[in-house]
Write an enzyme that holds these catalytic residues in place. Structure first.
Site, PDB file in Angstrom:
ATOM      1  N   ARG A 105     -13.730  25.812   8.027  1.00 29.72           N
ATOM      2  CA  ARG A 105     -13.320  25.390   9.372  1.00 29.72           C
ATOM      3  C   ARG A 105     -12.558  26.525  10.058  1.00 29.72           C
ATOM      4  NH1 ARG A 105     -10.143  19.998   8.108  1.00 29.72           N
ATOM      5  NH2 ARG A 105      -9.672  21.234   6.258  1.00 29.72           N
TER       6      ARG A 105
ATOM      7  N   THR B 165      -7.378  15.255  12.024  1.00 24.35           N
ATOM      8  CA  THR B 165      -7.091  15.238  13.464  1.00 24.35           C
ATOM      9  C   THR B 165      -7.586  16.559  14.040  1.00 24.35           C
ATOM     10  OG1 THR B 165      -4.856  16.048  12.968  1.00 24.35           O
ATOM     11  CG2 THR B 165      -5.096  13.688  13.360  1.00 24.35           C
TER      12      THR B 165
ATOM     13  N   CYS C  82      -6.087  23.804   9.970  1.00 23.99           N
ATOM     14  CA  CYS C  82      -4.745  23.422  10.442  1.00 23.99           C
ATOM     15  C   CYS C  82      -4.180  24.341  11.513  1.00 23.99           C
ATOM     16  CB  CYS C  82      -3.786  23.357   9.266  1.00 23.99           C
ATOM     17  SG  CYS C  82      -4.168  22.010   8.144  1.00 23.99           S
TER      18      CYS C  82
HETATM   19  C1  UDX Z   1      -1.406  25.687   6.393  1.00 26.40           C
HETATM   20  C2  UDX Z   1       0.094  25.584   6.090  1.00 26.40           C
HETATM   21  O1  UDX Z   1       0.498  26.690   5.271  1.00 26.40           O
HETATM   22  C3  UDX Z   1       0.378  24.278   5.383  1.00 26.40           C
HETATM   23  O2  UDX Z   1       1.771  24.144   5.147  1.00 26.40           O
HETATM   24  C4  UDX Z   1      -0.118  23.146   6.245  1.00 26.40           C
HETATM   25  O3  UDX Z   1       0.081  21.916   5.590  1.00 26.40           O
HETATM   26  C5  UDX Z   1      -1.581  23.322   6.582  1.00 26.40           C
HETATM   27  O4  UDX Z   1      -1.812  24.597   7.165  1.00 26.40           O
HETATM   28  P1  UDX Z   1      -3.559  26.299   4.954  1.00 26.40           P
HETATM   29  O5  UDX Z   1      -4.359  26.048   6.207  1.00 26.40           O
HETATM   30  O6  UDX Z   1      -4.066  25.749   3.667  1.00 26.40           O
HETATM   31  O7  UDX Z   1      -2.092  25.733   5.143  1.00 26.40           O
HETATM   32  O8  UDX Z   1      -3.480  27.875   4.770  1.00 26.40           O
HETATM   33  P2  UDX Z   1      -2.368  29.037   4.813  1.00 26.40           P
HETATM   34  O9  UDX Z   1      -2.131  29.511   3.454  1.00 26.40           O
HETATM   35  O10 UDX Z   1      -1.200  28.639   5.619  1.00 26.40           O
HETATM   36  O11 UDX Z   1      -3.189  30.175   5.577  1.00 26.40           O
HETATM   37  C6  UDX Z   1      -3.643  29.955   6.915  1.00 26.40           C
HETATM   38  C7  UDX Z   1      -4.396  31.145   7.432  1.00 26.40           C
HETATM   39  O12 UDX Z   1      -3.517  32.233   7.670  1.00 26.40           O
HETATM   40  C8  UDX Z   1      -5.475  31.681   6.492  1.00 26.40           C
HETATM   41  O13 UDX Z   1      -6.636  31.982   7.247  1.00 26.40           O
HETATM   42  C9  UDX Z   1      -4.851  32.940   5.920  1.00 26.40           C
HETATM   43  O14 UDX Z   1      -5.821  33.876   5.550  1.00 26.40           O
HETATM   44  C10 UDX Z   1      -4.017  33.412   7.091  1.00 26.40           C
HETATM   45  N1  UDX Z   1      -2.864  34.273   6.716  1.00 26.40           N
HETATM   46  C11 UDX Z   1      -1.871  33.771   5.934  1.00 26.40           C
HETATM   47  C12 UDX Z   1      -2.784  35.568   7.194  1.00 26.40           C
HETATM   48  O15 UDX Z   1      -3.673  36.045   7.922  1.00 26.40           O
HETATM   49  N2  UDX Z   1      -1.690  36.333   6.864  1.00 26.40           N
HETATM   50  C13 UDX Z   1      -0.691  35.859   6.090  1.00 26.40           C
HETATM   51  O16 UDX Z   1       0.254  36.627   5.835  1.00 26.40           O
HETATM   52  C14 UDX Z   1      -0.782  34.546   5.602  1.00 26.40           C
END
Ligand code: UDX
Length: 431
Positions: free
Chosen positions: A328, A85, A258
């Protein structure tokens, strides 16, 4: 149980493989023939730790099939929808065309008593609309959001930290309990809700996580104005169990398939509902996040004496996070593209995401390996915290580059160690 999974991307392919490994009989459906061909041959079409092993094992037991032909769902009693989505091209709302197409394609093949289970992240109200299409066939709809993190997708699917069932009947609960029997047997919390609550759980969880990251990045901006160190600040406030240290890593900000699009879609949906002001803060969360990318670019430019033009910049990382090849809305790739736009001679490398990045941005320079990206660099910028980068040896790295200048866009290197090895080190929100 016999089940189908519609959509075999980062969510659906992992879900299909995980369900088969739990003993279910699964068929995965996708319109992308190349993806289906790879999966059918037991190959993962994207990088996700643990997925190749699952696919191979499922292949051997014969419990997992893949097809582009949706009629192959006949005989399955449960049909998961795991399509994307993404953000709409013409606005901030979610583009539901793939969810709608998935449901339309299912309708002619549904049998009375079947359960369609939505896993995609959708704007609140979507399930109710889709139920009106599904219920006339005698099938039923449930909404069962997925919380998997890329890089940990297999583990998160097999051992979720909670299960949320948005349902309209006890029968739907019974069927989902059979699907998730293994996770339930180990005490995984299970929450049974209505449709809008289940849809909102996912949206709210991602909004909270994005807000937590932007909160600490806002503190990084204040730290930059005052000489404070945001990493120590995060450690100190994180000891309060009500706050917690996780998701308080300041840096170049969040990206991925996401968080960015989910907070925008949430704002758009809240506005449609006449409640835009309730989540107005999410616009600020988004703005803080995008400012951090700009900050990294400014630090690199400053480190190069005020202009990046014709300067060789080594970009370490392209994926939106480590252990993924997903680009993405990747802050790392965005930084590389913007530096290129400023005339820098960008050379980027990522352990897994180079091919994806090259397809989307062929104008950038790409190295074949770590040595190649560092060679001759006048500035280094670390934007995805892969283990290979976190473990770089400052003395050896200094020998590879032309100028020992590094911007640590993820605050994962030890400033003292790097400075002691002769580097000009700059983190985010650190003196
Ligand atoms: C996220 C949610 O965690 C998950 O529960 C949902 O189902 C989908 O979206 P994801 O996109 O795989 O998962 O990545 P995530 O580990 O949440 O990290 C997202 C972004 O935040 C990354 O770019 C990461 O580098 C950044 N991030 C994460 C930070 O900049 N600082 C942090 O402390 C944690």
């Amino acid at each position: 149980m016999k089940m189908s999974v519609i959509g075999c991307g980062y969510l659906g392919a992992v879900h299909a493989a995980a369900m088969a490994s739990l003993g279910h009989d699964v068929v995965g459906i996708d319109v992308d023939a190349a993806k289906i061909e790879a999966l059918a041959a037991g190959r993962a079409p994207f990088f996700e730790p643990g997925l190749p092993e699952l696919l191979t094992a499922d292949h051997e037991t014969g419990s997992l099939r893949f097809s582009t032909d949706v009629s192959e769902i006949t005989g399955s009693a449960v049909h998961f929808i795991g399509v994307g989505t993404p953000q709409r091209r013409d606005g901030n709302g979610a583009d539901l065309q793939y969810v709608d197409a998935a449901v339309e394609s299912l309708l002619p093949h549904l049998s009375p008593g079947d359960l369609v289970v939505g896993k995609s992240t959708v704007p609140v109200g979507t399930a109710e609309r889709l139920a009106a299409l599904i219920e006339p066939t005698g099938a039923e709809l449930a909404w069962n959001p997925e919380f998997l993190r890329e890089g940990f997708a297999v583990k998160d699917t097999i051992e979720p930290d909670r299960l949320v069932y948005g349902v309209r009947s006890d029968r739907a609960v019974e069927i989902l309990d059979q699907v998730y029997a293994q996770a339930l047997s180990t005490g995984t919390p299970r929450l049974v809700t209505d449709f809008p609550t289940a849809e909102l759980v996912k949206t709210a969880a991602n909004a909270f996580l994005a807000t937590k990251i932007s909160f600490i990045n806002a503190m990084a901006e204040i730290a930059e104005a005052t000489g404070a160190d945001v990493t120590q600040l995060a450690d100190a406030i994180g000891h309060d169990v009500r706050i917690g240290r996780k998701f308080l890593n300041a840096g170049v900000g969040f990206g991925g398939g996401c968080l960015p699009k989910d907070i925008r879609a949430f704002s758009a949906r809240a506005e449609e509902l006449g409640r835009g002001e309730s989540v107005a803060f999410l616009k600020e969360v988004d703005a803080i996040n995008l400012r951090r990318r700009r900050r990294v670019i400014d630090l690199v430019t400053d480190a190069l004496g005020g202009s990046a033009y014709n300067k060789r910049v080594a970009v370490l990382g392209l994926a939106f996070k480590p252990d993924s090849d997903d680009i993405r809305d990747s802050p790392a790739l965005d930084v590389a593209v913007q530096l290129h736009g400023l005339g820098a001679d960008v050379v980027a490398w990522d352990p897994e995401a180079v091919d994806n990045a090259r397809r989307l941005h062929p104008q950038l320079g790409y190295a074949d390996d770590l040595d190649g990206v560092l060679a001759g660099a006048e500035a280094v910028v670390l934007v995805t915290e892969w283990k290979q980068f976190r473990e770089l040896d400052p003395a050896k790295t200094a020998e590879a580059v032309a100028s020992a200048t590094i911007v640590d866009g993820r605050n994962v290197l030890d400033p003292q160690e790097w400075r002691a090895a002769g580097w000009t080190y700059q983190g985010l929100g650190r003196p």
